[in-house]
Design an enzyme around this catalytic site. Sequence first.
Site, mmCIF file in Angstrom:
data_model
loop_
_atom_site.group_PDB
_atom_site.id
_atom_site.type_symbol
_atom_site.label_atom_id
_atom_site.label_comp_id
_atom_site.label_asym_id
_atom_site.label_seq_id
_atom_site.Cartn_x
_atom_site.Cartn_y
_atom_site.Cartn_z
ATOM 1 N N SER A 12 -0.539 84.722 19.110
ATOM 2 C CA SER A 12 0.047 83.555 19.762
ATOM 3 C C SER A 12 -0.522 83.418 21.161
ATOM 4 C CB SER A 12 1.569 83.696 19.852
ATOM 5 O OG SER A 12 2.069 82.733 20.768
ATOM 6 N N HIS A 37 -2.493 81.009 16.778
ATOM 7 C CA HIS A 37 -1.148 80.437 16.647
ATOM 8 C C HIS A 37 -0.771 79.707 17.939
ATOM 9 C CE1 HIS A 37 3.015 80.634 14.953
ATOM 10 N NE2 HIS A 37 3.398 80.744 16.213
ATOM 11 N N ASP A 39 2.006 77.714 19.921
ATOM 12 C CA ASP A 39 3.452 77.485 19.986
ATOM 13 C C ASP A 39 3.728 76.192 20.740
ATOM 14 O OD1 ASP A 39 4.783 79.630 18.594
ATOM 15 O OD2 ASP A 39 3.854 80.953 20.065
ATOM 16 N N MET A 41 6.307 73.545 21.960
ATOM 17 C CA MET A 41 7.746 73.456 22.269
ATOM 18 C C MET A 41 8.039 72.163 23.013
ATOM 19 S SD MET A 41 8.452 77.356 23.450
ATOM 20 C CE MET A 41 7.710 78.760 22.576
ATOM 21 N N HIS A 70 2.699 75.751 15.465
ATOM 22 C CA HIS A 70 4.106 76.020 15.159
ATOM 23 C C HIS A 70 4.921 75.029 15.975
ATOM 24 C CE1 HIS A 70 7.622 79.149 15.693
ATOM 25 N NE2 HIS A 70 7.982 78.089 14.999
ATOM 26 N N MET A 72 7.907 73.563 17.357
ATOM 27 C CA MET A 72 9.327 73.743 17.698
ATOM 28 C C MET A 72 9.760 72.458 18.390
ATOM 29 S SD MET A 72 8.901 77.697 18.841
ATOM 30 C CE MET A 72 7.121 77.522 18.966
ATOM 31 N N MET A 141 11.339 83.391 11.432
ATOM 32 C CA MET A 141 11.448 83.762 12.851
ATOM 33 C C MET A 141 12.222 85.072 12.971
ATOM 34 S SD MET A 141 9.789 81.510 14.536
ATOM 35 C CE MET A 141 10.181 82.211 16.148
ATOM 36 N N ASP A 179 7.260 85.978 13.073
ATOM 37 C CA ASP A 179 6.946 85.559 14.444
ATOM 38 C C ASP A 179 8.092 85.982 15.357
ATOM 39 O OD1 ASP A 179 6.096 84.261 16.720
ATOM 40 O OD2 ASP A 179 6.216 82.233 15.875
ATOM 41 N N GLY A 180 7.744 86.831 16.313
ATOM 42 C CA GLY A 180 8.727 87.249 17.311
ATOM 43 C C GLY A 180 8.904 88.756 17.331
HETATM 44 C C1 DX5 Z 1 8.555 82.083 20.016
HETATM 45 C C2 DX5 Z 1 7.167 81.853 19.486
HETATM 46 C C3 DX5 Z 1 6.377 83.073 19.219
HETATM 47 C C4 DX5 Z 1 6.196 83.973 20.380
HETATM 48 C C5 DX5 Z 1 5.844 85.350 19.883
HETATM 49 O O1 DX5 Z 1 9.227 80.885 20.068
HETATM 50 O O2 DX5 Z 1 7.230 81.135 18.279
HETATM 51 O O3 DX5 Z 1 5.122 82.757 18.645
HETATM 52 O O4 DX5 Z 1 5.254 83.520 21.275
HETATM 53 O O5 DX5 Z 1 5.766 86.114 20.990
HETATM 54 P P1 DX5 Z 1 6.004 87.676 20.986
HETATM 55 O O6 DX5 Z 1 4.999 88.265 20.069
HETATM 56 O O7 DX5 Z 1 5.782 88.022 22.414
HETATM 57 O O8 DX5 Z 1 7.414 87.917 20.549
HETATM 58 ZN ZN ZN Z 2 5.340 80.796 17.039
#
Ligand code: DX5
Ligand code: ZN
Length: 227
Positions: A12, A37, A39, A41, A70, A72, A141, A179-180
């Site tokens: 990510s 990846h 993210d 948001m 991804h 969100m 997640m 993820d996470g």
């Molecule tokens: C959270 C994201 C993840 C996040 C993962 O909302 O979707 O992709 O960046 O980060 P780490 O690996 O640091 O938990």
């Molecule tokens: Zn993500």
Amino acid sequence: MSTNRPIAISPSVLSADFAKLGDECLALEKAGADRIHWDVMDGVFVPNLTIGPPVIAAVRPLVATPFEAHLMVVKPDHLLGAYAEAGCQTLIVHAEACDHLHRTLAAIADLGMHPAVSLNPHTPVEAIVNVLDMVDLVLIMTVNPGFGGQRYIASMEPKIRRLRSLIVERDLDIDIEVDGGVSAATVTDVVTAGANVLVSGSALFGDDRGLEPAIAALRGAAVAAQT
Ligand code: DX5
Ligand code: ZN
């Protein structure tokens, strides 16, 4: 159970240095990332605001590594075309954020991308049983979305197992991504539960050994967990 699916590492870039995003993506490609990846948001679905299509489009010519976005984002339908044009191969939408998930997944496929769906920690697998045949990937997640560097939620493992057995039962061709909080400490558990695509941000970018050894170590542990 069916045979194991290939392990893929999807770093990510949320944890990358945004001041040199192009270089960071080049470094990920060189380090052996299978995907990148992104993210995305919107500040509404999650309390954070990040990356739009122009940023992804600017990086796209620099690397050949497949991109997954991804989203969100609430009601993402109006944005799907922009992420396709930006050069994403896979588009992941949240089941909780789509009023008509079936329609949204069909629209992603119509745009020539791999349709994928994500579930927040509180959302049961049952929310997507009626659209499973439409997706190439399900993202479970293992933190509440919104930020990198959060603590892994181990109670998601039975959910991964449940999804895996549904996929095997129906003989579907679907990757399970997590993820996470995915790191050396948690990778064995997620892979043992049935995940094969691993998103990791802070653990990879924060590894003092550098990206290449970090990705290789995560991959090695994941492959070992499958055998
Ligand atoms: C959270 C994201 C993840 C996040 C993962 O909302 O979707 O992709 O960046 O980060 P780490 O690996 O640091 O938990
Ligand atoms: Zn993500």
